[in-house]
Design a protein around this motif. Structure first.
Motif, PDB file in Angstrom:
ATOM      1  N   HIS A 155       0.937  -1.149  -0.269  1.00 24.80           N
ATOM      2  CA  HIS A 155      -0.569   0.084  -0.337  1.00 24.80           C
ATOM      3  C   HIS A 155       0.538   1.321  -0.069  1.00 24.80           C
ATOM      4  O   HIS A 155       0.741   2.034   1.125  1.00 24.80           O
ATOM      5  CB  HIS A 155      -1.086   0.017   1.243  1.00 24.80           C
ATOM      6  CG  HIS A 155      -2.215  -0.535   0.942  1.00 24.80           C
ATOM      7  ND1 HIS A 155      -3.272   0.148   0.030  1.00 24.80           N
ATOM      8  CD2 HIS A 155      -2.476  -1.879   1.686  1.00 24.80           C
ATOM      9  CE1 HIS A 155      -3.916  -1.163  -0.370  1.00 24.80           C
ATOM     10  NE2 HIS A 155      -3.694  -2.007   0.273  1.00 24.80           N
ATOM     11  N   ASP A 252      -8.415  -1.418  -3.984  1.00 20.05           N
ATOM     12  CA  ASP A 252      -8.850  -1.737  -3.138  1.00 20.05           C
ATOM     13  C   ASP A 252     -10.005  -0.717  -1.705  1.00 20.05           C
ATOM     14  O   ASP A 252     -10.552  -1.126  -1.572  1.00 20.05           O
ATOM     15  CB  ASP A 252      -8.432  -2.901  -2.881  1.00 20.05           C
ATOM     16  CG  ASP A 252      -7.331  -2.838  -2.236  1.00 20.05           C
ATOM     17  OD1 ASP A 252      -6.767  -2.221  -2.633  1.00 20.05           O
ATOM     18  OD2 ASP A 252      -7.430  -3.404  -1.130  1.00 20.05           O
ATOM     19  N   GLU A 253      -8.878   0.076  -1.701  1.00 22.09           N
ATOM     20  CA  GLU A 253      -9.542   1.090  -0.171  1.00 22.09           C
ATOM     21  C   GLU A 253     -10.269   1.953  -1.014  1.00 22.09           C
ATOM     22  O   GLU A 253      -9.586   3.069  -0.998  1.00 22.09           O
ATOM     23  CB  GLU A 253      -7.752   1.471  -0.302  1.00 22.09           C
ATOM     24  CG  GLU A 253      -6.907   0.588   0.348  1.00 22.09           C
ATOM     25  CD  GLU A 253      -7.424   0.331   1.966  1.00 22.09           C
ATOM     26  OE1 GLU A 253      -7.216   0.815   2.586  1.00 22.09           O
ATOM     27  OE2 GLU A 253      -7.090  -0.970   2.612  1.00 22.09           O
ATOM     28  N   HIS A 322      -6.789  -8.438  -1.103  1.00 22.09           N
ATOM     29  CA  HIS A 322      -6.786  -7.916   0.596  1.00 22.09           C
ATOM     30  C   HIS A 322      -7.696  -7.873   1.735  1.00 22.09           C
ATOM     31  O   HIS A 322      -8.700  -8.726   1.046  1.00 22.09           O
ATOM     32  CB  HIS A 322      -6.149  -6.397   0.369  1.00 22.09           C
ATOM     33  CG  HIS A 322      -5.277  -6.127  -0.911  1.00 22.09           C
ATOM     34  ND1 HIS A 322      -4.289  -4.779  -0.484  1.00 22.09           N
ATOM     35  CD2 HIS A 322      -4.685  -6.594  -1.368  1.00 22.09           C
ATOM     36  CE1 HIS A 322      -3.773  -4.618  -1.465  1.00 22.09           C
ATOM     37  NE2 HIS A 322      -3.665  -6.055  -2.210  1.00 22.09           N
TER      38      HIS A 322
HETATM   39 ZN    ZN Z   1      -5.768  -3.570   0.485  1.00 20.84          ZN
END
Ligand code: ZN
Length: 471
Positions: A155, A252-253, A322
């Motif tokens: 990340h 994904d965040e 994740h």
């Molecule tokens: Zn992630």
């Protein structure tokens, strides 16, 4: 075992020329011992240590000695492996889990990423990427694990951080594009309309995708800048071979799930921009909260991961999942739909297992830590999104010692401990000493075998459910 008068780790015994080198325990310390061969070898070893009266050199586990170790023994340095069919990340926030992880990965046909930390985790644990990588290198040397492992700068969002990880030899970068993911709609340039509208994208396996203009407007507005960012970072670090490393794109965040169409759009644009990446992490439907099982509509998840997997296969990269800690109910679908070609990351669950060991062997210390975690829970929610209900956690004052480990079967209790790790580890007394950290590390050192066994069971269960075969 006893070796040359030391309590040596048997699997660490190696030779460099005519010198013998191995890891040993001396009191509470672990050191590298070098029994020198001829004088010529002495000049070239490059370790820094002190010579004892017995003529042997004691080498402390410092960063410069880790670098020397990686030079002499390439199996202690990370290598690229993300493009292998199966890979699995086990972020170890404490720097003590690798011996247990090695026991797991010795058994399965899956490439391990032993070193995997985000900058957030580094900050919360007061560690550096040097510490993270060195702890793994020393453990790999100690246990004689020679099959290769990766190191993931997880990340990362900035040029500075990516450079930091790669310059230390990290073999993988997970580029977090979330700061560049926007909302809204945007006028779509002509060439995008020609490229995406009025046609079907047949991906095989019965999957065909098509875009409407509305959809395209939205996708470009949301992901346009993120795609540009990823392409710039790729050009800067990898394109001309400045660094060798596996590249993962993480989108994904975000608050909204990545639809299959959006996934297709991002992948297609990245590939057309010449970006070569091994893995892509979409945000899946439902909730992947820290340290607990999947929450959401399982049928919808299965339907969507099927399409995500087809898209990844179509373009030739792997899906990356994740927050994989404890998502046991979705692992069979992930293994099946990706046809056993995936990357999965876990981190927090390794810390939770360490705390479960505390509950098992030192109930008083566990109670004290748990009470502190309750008192700082609110503060910890600044860093992590969870839906924890503290009222559902049994009062540790009324639980018997024997019942304490069962707190780790309670989702609310798991999340309480999961997200407070940084505050627990950094809590200091008024005299500046650590309130918990030193006692916890001492306990983990004294009970290493219990922690190892816990990891073998728990991480082993993850890998089994993904359908990975034993070697
Ligand atoms: Zn992630």
């Amino acid at each position: 075992m006893q070796y040359l008068g030391f309590e040596a780790y048997e699997k660490s015994i190696n030779a460099i020329g005519s010198s013998t080198i191995f890891m040993a325990k001396e009191g509470n310390e672990t050191v590298i011992i070098i029994a020198l061969g001829d004088a010529a070898a002495r000049e070239t070893l490059g370790f820094t240590g002190t010579k004892g009266e017995d003529g042997k050199i004691r080498v402390p586990l410092s960063h410069e000695n880790a670098e020397a170790l990686r030079k002499h023994f390439p199996f202690t340095a990370p290598v690229q492996g993300l493009r292998k069919d199966r890979s699995f990340g086990v972020g170890d926030r404490l720097g003590i889990a690798t011996p247990g992880h090695i026991r797991v990965f010795e058994q399965y046909d899956v490439f391990p990423i032993f070193a995997q930390q985000s900058i957030r985790e580094l900050n919360l644990t007061n560690r550096t990427y040097e510490d993270v990588l060195d702890a793994v290198s020393f453990a790999v040397f100690r246990e004689g694990f020679k099959r290769g492992f990766g190191a993931d700068g997880d990340h990362l969002k900035t040029v500075k951080d990516v450079e930091y990880a790669l310059s230390l030899g990290f073999s993988m970068i997970t580029l977090d594009c979330s700061d560049h993911i926007k909302t809204g709609e945007q006028p779509v340039p002509r060439h995008f309309l020609d490229k995406y509208l009025n046609q079907d994208f047949a991906l095989g396996e019965g999957i065909t995708l098509s875009f409407t203009e509305e959809e395209l407007k939205r996708d470009l507005a949301i992901y346009g800048e993120a795609i540009q960012f990823a392409a710039d970072m790729y050009t800067r670090f990898f394109k001309n071979g400045t660094y060798q490393g596996d590249f993962e794109i993480s989108i994904d965040e975000t608050t909204a799930p990545t639809t299959p169409l959006q996934h297709f759009f991002v992948a297609r644009e990245l590939i057309d921009a010449g970006v070569s990446f091994a893995t892509l992490a979409p945000r899946f439907c439902g909730e992947f909260q820290k340290g607990i099982d999947y929450r959401g509509d399982l049928a919808q998840f299965e339907q969507e991961i099927k399409v995500h997997a087809v898209i990844a296969r179509h373009f030739g990269y792997k899906l990356s999942i994740h927050s994989g800690s404890d998502k046991l109910s979705v692992f069979p679908a992930i293994g099946r739909e990706t046809r056993g070609v995936f990357h999965v990351k876990t981190a927090g669950t390794n810390w939770l297992e360490a705390m479960r060991v505390v509950a098992l062997v030192d109930p008083a210390l566990y109670r004290e830590t748990h009470q502190y975690a309750l008192s700082v829970f609110e503060e910890a929610t600044k860093y992590y999104h969870v839906t924890t209900d503290l009222a559902k956690i049994p009062d540790v004052k009324t639980l018997t010692d024997k019942d304490l480990p069962r707190l780790f079967e309670n989702n609310d209790s798991r999340q309480l401990i999961h997200i407070t790790y940084g505050l627990i580890l950094n809590k200091k007394n008024s005299d500046g000493s650590y309130t918990f950290k030193d006692r916890l590390y001492r306990l983990w050192q004294d009970h290493e075998a219990i922690y190892t066994e816990a990891l073998v069971q728990h991480i082993g269960k993850h890998i089994d459910l993904l359908g990975v075969k034993k070697l």
